[in-house]
Scaffold this motif. Structure first.
Motif, PDB file in Angstrom:
ATOM      1  N   SER A  56      37.543 -13.830  11.003  1.00 35.86           N
ATOM      2  CA  SER A  56      37.757 -13.103  12.253  1.00 35.86           C
ATOM      3  C   SER A  56      36.436 -12.871  12.980  1.00 35.86           C
ATOM      4  O   SER A  56      36.351 -13.072  14.201  1.00 35.86           O
ATOM      5  N   LEU A  60      35.202 -14.420  16.575  1.00 35.17           N
ATOM      6  CA  LEU A  60      34.722 -13.543  17.642  1.00 35.17           C
ATOM      7  C   LEU A  60      33.336 -13.973  18.104  1.00 35.17           C
ATOM      8  O   LEU A  60      33.049 -13.976  19.318  1.00 35.17           O
ATOM      9  N   THR A 123      33.109  -8.425  28.822  1.00 40.05           N
ATOM     10  CA  THR A 123      34.312  -7.728  29.280  1.00 40.05           C
ATOM     11  C   THR A 123      34.123  -7.130  30.669  1.00 40.05           C
ATOM     12  O   THR A 123      35.003  -7.254  31.539  1.00 40.05           O
ATOM     13  N   ASN A 140      39.066 -16.603  25.861  1.00 37.81           N
ATOM     14  CA  ASN A 140      40.149 -15.614  25.790  1.00 37.81           C
ATOM     15  C   ASN A 140      41.083 -15.888  24.615  1.00 37.81           C
ATOM     16  O   ASN A 140      41.514 -14.963  23.916  1.00 37.81           O
ATOM     17  N   LEU A 143      39.332 -14.813  21.446  1.00 36.51           N
ATOM     18  CA  LEU A 143      39.297 -13.352  21.319  1.00 36.51           C
ATOM     19  C   LEU A 143      40.604 -12.820  20.737  1.00 36.51           C
ATOM     20  O   LEU A 143      40.608 -11.998  19.811  1.00 36.51           O
ATOM     21  N   ILE A 144      41.717 -13.312  21.286  1.00 32.33           N
ATOM     22  CA  ILE A 144      43.022 -12.860  20.786  1.00 32.33           C
ATOM     23  C   ILE A 144      43.264 -13.392  19.378  1.00 32.33           C
ATOM     24  O   ILE A 144      43.795 -12.689  18.508  1.00 32.33           O
ATOM     25  N   SER A 146      41.031 -14.082  17.063  1.00 31.32           N
ATOM     26  CA  SER A 146      40.234 -13.335  16.081  1.00 31.32           C
ATOM     27  C   SER A 146      40.887 -11.992  15.761  1.00 31.32           C
ATOM     28  O   SER A 146      40.873 -11.544  14.613  1.00 31.32           O
ATOM     29  N   THR A 147      41.498 -11.385  16.777  1.00 32.02           N
ATOM     30  CA  THR A 147      42.194 -10.107  16.541  1.00 32.02           C
ATOM     31  C   THR A 147      43.401 -10.306  15.647  1.00 32.02           C
ATOM     32  O   THR A 147      43.599  -9.558  14.672  1.00 32.02           O
ATOM     33  N   TYR A 251      41.377  -9.343  28.056  1.00 30.83           N
ATOM     34  CA  TYR A 251      41.418  -9.908  26.701  1.00 30.83           C
ATOM     35  C   TYR A 251      40.305  -9.324  25.829  1.00 30.83           C
ATOM     36  O   TYR A 251      40.497  -9.099  24.621  1.00 30.83           O
ATOM     37  N   CYS A 255      40.916  -7.232  22.478  1.00 29.73           N
ATOM     38  CA  CYS A 255      40.246  -7.602  21.224  1.00 29.73           C
ATOM     39  C   CYS A 255      39.574  -6.388  20.600  1.00 29.73           C
ATOM     40  O   CYS A 255      39.708  -6.136  19.398  1.00 29.73           O
ATOM     41  N   ARG A 259      41.101  -4.794  17.132  1.00 30.25           N
ATOM     42  CA  ARG A 259      40.289  -4.904  15.915  1.00 30.25           C
ATOM     43  C   ARG A 259      40.227  -3.584  15.155  1.00 30.25           C
ATOM     44  O   ARG A 259      40.220  -3.561  13.931  1.00 30.25           O
TER      45      ARG A 259
END
Length: 724
Positions: A56, A60, A123, A140, A143-144, A146-147, A251, A255, A259
């Protein structure tokens, strides 16, 4: 010729060396394959538990690198290049600290601050001009991803039971990344970094509320998200920088929130820590630290109230709004003063509990029992009404200042709401789940086998010595019982020559008059007696005197009145079981009798070891360890447990605050000018909304106790009444 020969020799040696090296390599690979095949299950477990946890963060990091590259290629901003170089430098230092200098905590701290800072830059510096480019969309997605992968990793970690649950209010990762996010918003300079920092702090405090198992914290978190989405974000989206319209990357915010929010929420289910166990992370802090936190919370309330009051003067109808706000502000301030005093008093009690906890041995430590013995339950039942009204006034304060709201004013209120919500949850937990107060008094006299006609047998010197030592052992055992269950010990009196009627009446009446340090009566009064008794069960006193059951209940009724306290009699005698039928006929008091019955009469003259005092030893051991040998249900048991309760014993509830209790609490703790607010506190009294259902439930419990009494009945103080 010689040169060719040398070349051939050297060539052959090189070939031999290469063959040897190749054979070593093949042997090494073969050995690795064997070890891999043998330990493939262990490798999978390690792969799942250890290495997947880094995926993760890697995703990121790649996403942030793509975001910085996209920003630099489209804007040619040297600041972005400098941030990238600094980030690379920090990453190298972090790896060196973790893997070379073995300073893991410092390396991880730098890494999390760097991740949060870069995430803040990306961001809050998102441009609409290139938001649909391939690299930007890839960022984007990463980012999603990795979450989501972090969520998957957290679930796997908990299903594999590799997660260790410790009491904690904050996670180092979330605090450091939040700090980095705030720094990133400050570095960009195109957004209101102060308002963003306030929202970040509010988010962290909401996570703390959820981590402390406050369901109200979930509601305050939903309120924070609503404010951020519908009010705060639109105000940020309208900021332009150098003619380029800047937007907020949703996004990136998703994230960041995803997280850190997922683990506290799922741990509401997976973690087996109770609410009070989670609060231990705060309770173990020094008294100065806890009081400093309370003072800071009160100061934060004053700042938010002052800001909202200042903004209300800008209302177009200020001549109406300002006077109304002033009147409401007085009520709001009074309740927050009560909030300050209540939490301060609680911290004083927690300090006392910590001192008691540290003085006890590890086997005898139980913070719940200590809290209950200090009367914190009754204190919390009153204080939670005050905290509830304080929370209501904070919400109303936000409503009063809604027309003239700013991001700062609403952000400060959103910071205060989770603090007051989690405080209310704490007082509610203390009031509902702690046991009541209990005080105990023990009377012990040597058991000399009193005859029914009042005469006594002549015993040898050895028997007299044995009786005295047995009484001393019983005294030590009951003192251990009082200490283990945190029962407020009024005294353990041992008289080698017997007990007189006047002395008994004086001591018992004084015992029945006892009250807690806060003023109310104790919930339970435990009276223990071990010694001679007549065949009727009456206690044998000196001078051929006796104490009848009716006399004892008359004393209790006289002192107890209608307070609702209960009397628990524990009698270790030969014939006290004959009082059982008298106890079951009582219908105007809560009375219980715990005693024993011998399957054959013990006689110390003939060396019988199962004498009076044996039951106390077994009963105390059972309540300390929950295990005795032989068990209570064993038919071979000679000393059998017997308990009997009064008719309405099952209707007993621990002492609930009355109007008089609240007034007494108010007079002893709060300033006099807040006395008019007591009506609001009394109005918030929560009664039984379903009285019919309550009546049916009590009737069923009462009949069950009469017809099918349990083998062990819980008293609510950590010990049980038992029967064989």
């Amino acid at each position: 010729m010689v040169g060719k020969l040398l070349k051939r020799i050297v060539g052959r040696k090189l070939i031999n060396i290469q063959q040897i090296n190749l054979s070593y390599c093949l042997h090494f690979l073969k050995r690795c394959c064997q070890v891999f095949i043998m330990n493939i299950k262990d490798f999978r477990a390690k792969l799942t538990v250890v290495y997947l946890g880094y995926v993760s963060d890697v995703m990121l990091t790649v996403a942030l690198a793509l975001g910085l590259y996209t920003e630099w290629t489209n804007s040619s901003n040297t600041v972005v290049l400098l941030i990238s170089l600094c980030g690379l430098f920090v990453c190298v230092i972090s790896c060196a600290l973790q893997y070379y200098f073995n300073y893991t905590s410092g390396g991880k701290a730098l890494l999390h601050i760097w991740l949060g800072c870069i995430l803040g830059v990306i961001t809050f510096n998102d441009s609409q001009e290139y938001q649909y480019e391939t690299l930007q969309e890839s960022m984007n997605i990463l980012l999603i991803s990795s979450t989501v992968f972090g969520w998957f990793w957290s679930i796997c970690e908990r299903f594999l039971q590799k997660k260790k649950y410790n009491a904690g209010m904050f996670s180092p990762a979330e605090c450091l990344e939040s700090l980095g996010l705030a720094i990133g918003s400050l570095v960009i300079g195109t957004v209101d970094s102060i308002a963003i920092t306030i929202c970040i702090v509010a988010f962290i405090l909401n996570l703390t509320a959820i981590r402390l198992k406050s369901l109200l914290g979930v509601l305050t978190l939903i309120s924070l998200f609503s404010f951020f989405i519908f009010i705060f974000l639109p105000s940020l989206a309208g900021i332009s920088d150098g003619g380029v319209h800047r937007n907020v990357n949703v996004y990136g915010l998703m994230c960041f929130a995803g997280r850190h929010l997922f683990e506290p929420v799922v741990d509401l289910y997976f973690s087996n820590l109770s609410t009070l166990e989670r609060w231990q992370a705060f309770f173990i802090k020094s008294g100065f630290t806890r009081r400093l936190v309370i003072a800071f919370i009160f100061l934060l309330n004053l700042v938010s109230g002052s800001l909202i009051g200042r903004l209300s003067a800008n209302h177009k109808e200020w001549f109406v709004v300002v006077p109304l706000f002033s009147v409401f502000a007085v009520v709001w301030l009074c309740f927050h003063i009560l909030y300050l005093i209540s939490t301060w008093k609680l911290m004083n009690k927690i300090t006392e509990c910590n001192l008691t906890y540290n003085c006890l041995s590890e086997d005898n430590r139980s913070m719940n029992r200590i809290l209950a013995s200090k009367g914190i339950r009754h204190f919390s039942l009153i204080s939670r009404r005050i905290i509830f009204l304080t929370l209501i006034t904070t919400i109303l304060l936000m409503g009063v200042g809604w027309e003239t709201k700013t991001n700062y004013s609403i952000g400060l209120v959103m910071t205060i709401l989770p603090i007051e919500a989690v405080t209310l949850s704490l007082f509610w937990e203390l009031g509902d789940n702690l046991g009541g107060t209990c005080t105990g008094y023990a009377l012990i006299a040597p058991h000399t086998c009193q005859r029914s006609n009042g005469g006594a047998k002549l015993l040898s010197a050895m028997n007299v010595q044995e009786i005295g030592s047995r009484a001393t052992a019983t005294l030590n055992k009951i003192q251990q019982f009082f200490s283990f269950n945190m029962i407020d010990n009024y005294g353990c009196d041992f008289s080698s020559s017997g007990i007189t009627a006047d002395y008994l009446k004086s001591k018992v009446m004084q015992f029945f008059e006892r009250r807690t340090g806060d003023g109310p009566r104790y919930d339970t009064y435990l009276l223990y007696y071990c010694g001679d008794c007549h065949d009727s069960g009456d206690w044998a006193l000196t001078g051929n005197g006796s104490l009848k059951f009716d006399t004892l209940i008359e004393w209790w009724t006289q002192k107890n009145g209608e307070s609702g306290s209960r009397l628990l009699l524990v009698c270790d005698t030969q014939h006290s079981w004959r009082w059982a039928q008298d106890v079951s006929k009582i219908d105007d008091n809560y009375v219980a009798l715990q005693t024993c019955k011998f399957t054959r009469v013990p006689d110390p003259e003939f060396g019988d070891k199962l004498t009076v005092g044996t039951f106390t030893d077994d009963w105390v051991t059972y309540n300390l360890t929950d295990d005795i040998e032989p068990a209570w249900s064993d038919k071979k048991r000679i000393v059998r447990g017997v308990y009997k309760v009064s008719k309405y014993w099952t209707n007993f509830v621990f002492h609930l605050p009355t109007v008089e209790d609240i007034e007494e609490h108010w007079d002893s703790n709060f300033p006099k000018f807040t006395k008019p607010l007591i009506k609001g506190v009394n109005f918030c009294e929560t009664g039984g909304l379903c009285c019919i259902c309550d009546g049916i439930r009590q009737f069923v419990k009462r009949k069950r106790m009469q017809w099918l009494p349990p083998k062990a009945s819980e008293t609510g103080h950590g010990f049980k009444l038992v029967r064989s």
